[in-house]
Design an enzyme around this catalytic site. Structure first.
Site, PDB file in Angstrom:
ATOM      1  N   GLY A 185       0.821  -1.209   0.000  1.00 27.05           N
ATOM      2  CA  GLY A 185       0.000   0.000   0.000  1.00 27.05           C
ATOM      3  C   GLY A 185       0.852   1.254   0.000  1.00 27.05           C
ATOM      4  O   GLY A 185       2.031   1.206  -0.370  1.00 27.05           O
ATOM      5  N   GLU A 188       3.505   6.233  -7.983  1.00 30.70           N
ATOM      6  CA  GLU A 188       3.608   5.971  -9.426  1.00 30.70           C
ATOM      7  C   GLU A 188       4.342   4.670  -9.733  1.00 30.70           C
ATOM      8  O   GLU A 188       4.086   4.039 -10.758  1.00 30.70           O
ATOM      9  CB  GLU A 188       4.311   7.136 -10.129  1.00 30.70           C
ATOM     10  CG  GLU A 188       3.400   8.282 -10.494  1.00 30.70           C
ATOM     11  CD  GLU A 188       2.307   7.917 -11.505  1.00 30.70           C
ATOM     12  OE1 GLU A 188       2.597   7.195 -12.475  1.00 30.70           O
ATOM     13  OE2 GLU A 188       1.158   8.341 -11.305  1.00 30.70           O
ATOM     14  N   HIS A 242       4.162   1.806  -8.055  1.00 29.07           N
ATOM     15  CA  HIS A 242       3.166   0.726  -7.998  1.00 29.07           C
ATOM     16  C   HIS A 242       2.202   0.824  -9.186  1.00 29.07           C
ATOM     17  O   HIS A 242       1.819  -0.191  -9.770  1.00 29.07           O
ATOM     18  CB  HIS A 242       2.331   0.836  -6.711  1.00 29.07           C
ATOM     19  CG  HIS A 242       3.118   0.741  -5.446  1.00 29.07           C
ATOM     20  ND1 HIS A 242       3.307   1.814  -4.605  1.00 29.07           N
ATOM     21  CD2 HIS A 242       3.767  -0.299  -4.874  1.00 29.07           C
ATOM     22  CE1 HIS A 242       4.022   1.438  -3.558  1.00 29.07           C
ATOM     23  NE2 HIS A 242       4.331   0.171  -3.703  1.00 29.07           N
ATOM     24  N   GLY A 292       8.832  -4.566  -8.741  1.00 29.71           N
ATOM     25  CA  GLY A 292       9.646  -3.444  -9.214  1.00 29.71           C
ATOM     26  C   GLY A 292      11.132  -3.778  -9.173  1.00 29.71           C
ATOM     27  O   GLY A 292      11.601  -4.464  -8.263  1.00 29.71           O
ATOM     28  N   VAL A 320      10.550   3.599 -11.293  1.00 27.87           N
ATOM     29  CA  VAL A 320      10.053   4.932 -11.654  1.00 27.87           C
ATOM     30  C   VAL A 320      10.783   5.945 -10.785  1.00 27.87           C
ATOM     31  O   VAL A 320      10.990   5.716  -9.585  1.00 27.87           O
ATOM     32  CB  VAL A 320       8.528   5.032 -11.455  1.00 27.87           C
ATOM     33  CG1 VAL A 320       8.020   6.427 -11.806  1.00 27.87           C
ATOM     34  CG2 VAL A 320       7.817   3.974 -12.294  1.00 27.87           C
ATOM     35  N   LEU A 357      11.292   6.269  -6.775  1.00 22.70           N
ATOM     36  CA  LEU A 357      10.085   6.413  -5.960  1.00 22.70           C
ATOM     37  C   LEU A 357      10.034   5.305  -4.902  1.00 22.70           C
ATOM     38  O   LEU A 357      10.378   4.160  -5.176  1.00 22.70           O
ATOM     39  CB  LEU A 357       8.825   6.328  -6.821  1.00 22.70           C
ATOM     40  CG  LEU A 357       8.593   7.435  -7.838  1.00 22.70           C
ATOM     41  CD1 LEU A 357       7.135   7.425  -8.293  1.00 22.70           C
ATOM     42  CD2 LEU A 357       8.946   8.807  -7.293  1.00 22.70           C
ATOM     43  N   SER A 358       9.623   5.690  -3.700  1.00 21.72           N
ATOM     44  CA  SER A 358       9.486   4.738  -2.599  1.00 21.72           C
ATOM     45  C   SER A 358       8.507   5.337  -1.602  1.00 21.72           C
ATOM     46  O   SER A 358       8.485   6.557  -1.402  1.00 21.72           O
ATOM     47  CB  SER A 358      10.855   4.552  -1.915  1.00 21.72           C
ATOM     48  OG  SER A 358      10.677   4.012  -0.616  1.00 21.72           O
TER      49      SER A 358
END
Ligand code: PAF
Length: 294
Positions: free
Chosen positions: A35, A39, A41, A151, A180, A188-189
């Site tokens: 959750g 971006e 995910h 990812g 990404v 992104l994280s």
């Protein structure tokens, strides 16, 4: 308009959806997540959507992959926002189990990928991968997908999951998708949200230190120990980064070769304050296509 999103929190609901799907000859894809979707995910969902008839996303902050003192309690859980994002990506089913559903009283079986779980992330987070491979195998057994999407950012994780599926004859194809990034290169994280504004300014240095390694190799440098040292110096220069590791390794064994090969990946992990970031870059000629075809 596609069909409405089904939110299922029990294993029996997922089994019944699975029976329906199989009876109608439909293929199933899964995007497992914890959750706090971003971006990265959503790009997995976009890659998955055309590859399967039924797209399942899982939202489960898995307690067993957090060590005591890590961020399990404070890990963000914006459920309604996540469900809206899943709807927008035409996800069919979201599986939102509670810890009790995944680990009922008496649960005592865990999965360990022996060698690949030891170095790098495994050395710094000793119980982490046992939790990851256990929950991923459980999710694959519950959903029984044809294809699962992960990812590239968690490079060691996707490698372990591939190994586990090979070793345990799991009939799910693993597809790794590109990381990404923010415009300045930061991967992104969900944990980027923990960075202060000053830390955020420094955070992209991790990606640029990895890129420096790739540039040195592209320039024909072959002395890997020297390149590794330069990457570390670059990362730590004018930043508060505390490096756990930054190196170039074999993309299958995770061992450090003495001289360049054509299947290498630059990997790094470092903390800014209390936030730990990880990232990696495949070293050309290695590509994601090659990785996904092995
Ligand atoms: O990559 C993640 O978000 C998690 O490790 C995963 C694969 C969903 C397992 O909890």
């Amino acid at each position: 308009m596609g069909s409405p999103l089904t939110v299922a929190s029990s294993i029996s609901e997922i089994r019944s959806i699975w029976r329906d799907c199989r009876a109608n000859g439909k293929t199933i894809g899964i995007v497992p997540t914890m959750g706090a979707l971003h971006e990265g995910h959503l790009s997995l969902m976009r890659a998955a959507r055309p590859e399967c008839d039924l797209l399942v996303t899982t939202l489960f902050v898995n307690p067993t992959q957090f060590a005591p003192g890590e961020d399990f309690e404070k890990y963000p859980r914006p459920l309604e926002r996540d469900l809206d994002l899943c709807r927008a990506e035409a996800v069919d089913v979201v599986f939102t189990p509670t810890p009790d559903v995944m680990y009922p009283a008496g649960h005592q079986t865990h999965v360990t990928v022996e060698q690949l779980s030891r170095p790098w992330e495994g050395a710094h987070r000793p119980s982490h991968f046992r939790g990851v491979t256990t929950v991923v195998l459980k999710l694959l057994n519950i959903v029984q997908p044809d294809i699962a999407f992960f990812g590239q950012k968690d490079f060691q994780q996707q490698l372990l999951i591939r190994q586990m599926c090979r070793d345990l004859n799991v009939p799910t194809r693993i597809q790794t998708c590109a990381t990404v990034r923010e415009p300045d290169g930061l991967a992104l994280s969900s944990r980027n949200a923990y960075l202060s504004s000053e830390e955020r300014k420094q955070a992209a240095k991790l990606a640029s230190a990895l890129q420096l390694g790739l540039n040195q190799l592209a320039d024909g440098k072959t002395h890997l120990p020297g390149i590794r040292e330069q990457m570390k110096q670059h990362l730590e220069a004018e930043t508060e980064f505390q490096t756990d590791y930054i190196t170039i390794v074999d993309a299958q064994t995770l061992e450090e070769p003495d001289s360049p090969t054509d299947q290498m990946v630059a990997i790094g992990a470092a903390s800014l304050g209390t936030t730990r970031l990880i990232d990696n870059l495949l070293v050309p000629p290695l590509t994601l296509e090659t990785l996904n075809s092995i």
